[in-house]
Design a protein around this motif. Sequence first.
Motif, short mmCIF file in Angstrom:
data_model
loop_
_atom_site.label_atom_id
_atom_site.label_comp_id
_atom_site.label_asym_id
_atom_site.label_seq_id
_atom_site.Cartn_x
_atom_site.Cartn_y
_atom_site.Cartn_z
N GLN A 31 0.87 -1.19 -0.03
CA GLN A 31 0.17 -0.06 -0.06
C GLN A 31 0.77 1.28 0.06
O GLN A 31 0.58 2.09 -0.63
N ALA A 44 2.54 1.67 -3.38
CA ALA A 44 1.64 2.20 -4.51
C ALA A 44 1.19 3.93 -4.11
O ALA A 44 1.30 4.32 -4.98
N GLU A 45 1.05 4.06 -3.08
CA GLU A 45 0.70 5.54 -2.64
C GLU A 45 2.11 6.55 -2.93
O GLU A 45 1.94 7.66 -3.34
N ARG A 80 -0.41 6.15 -6.79
CA ARG A 80 -1.66 5.30 -7.36
C ARG A 80 -1.96 4.39 -6.33
O ARG A 80 -1.67 3.09 -6.23
N PRO A 81 -2.71 4.91 -5.30
CA PRO A 81 -3.26 4.07 -3.97
C PRO A 81 -4.04 3.06 -4.30
O PRO A 81 -4.02 1.94 -3.44
N LYS A 82 -4.66 3.03 -5.46
CA LYS A 82 -5.67 1.75 -5.52
C LYS A 82 -5.00 0.69 -6.34
O LYS A 82 -5.44 -0.30 -6.69
N ALA A 83 -3.42 0.92 -6.84
CA ALA A 83 -2.94 0.05 -7.72
C ALA A 83 -2.03 -1.13 -6.72
O ALA A 83 -0.83 -1.70 -7.19
N VAL A 84 -2.59 -1.47 -5.46
CA VAL A 84 -1.85 -2.35 -4.75
C VAL A 84 -1.31 -3.61 -5.37
O VAL A 84 -0.47 -4.12 -5.17
N ARG A 85 -2.37 -4.20 -5.99
CA ARG A 85 -2.27 -5.51 -6.56
C ARG A 85 -1.40 -5.43 -7.79
O ARG A 85 -0.47 -6.33 -8.10
N LYS A 132 0.74 -5.07 4.62
CA LYS A 132 0.12 -4.18 5.62
C LYS A 132 0.18 -4.34 6.94
O LYS A 132 0.67 -3.56 7.76
#
Length: 153
Positions: free
Chosen positions: A94, A97-98, A102-107, A130
């Motif tokens: 997470q 990604a942040e 791109r906070p929603k791009a964890v996968r 996390k």
Amino acid sequence: MSTQSIVIKSPIGPLKLTADESHLISVHFVEEAEHPETESDNVVLKHASEQIRQFFNRERKAFDLPLKIEGTAFQQEVWKALQAIPYGETRSYQQLAESIQRPKAVRAVGQANKVNRFPVIIPCHRVIGKNKTLTGYAGKQVDKKETLLQLEQ
């Protein structure tokens, strides 16, 4: 350009290094029985094996190697962010990604880590779950991630 490979021993098992005349192309985990330790005259391979040995001997915290980094723009962004994680520190998927906005791009960050062709050198082992759990490293080889993180303590 022609490529050459060598296999070096490490605390996380044998590593196969592949390079052309000017760049390191990849680092792969291999099975010991299938790949005895080898050497090469290739200058890039010599420097890479020396720096990896220094890292495992706690004499080096960062790598200075010409890497042939090939991937999508997103993957390259993730790999650059991985290289910014300081030695001895970890980040969650997470947080990574942040860090690239791109906070929603964890996968997707996890998938970029999975296809990193330079484990150890581009330190995907510094990315953890996390909840601080060790997750996914080189497939299901979390023990390697644990060894690398302990080495950096």
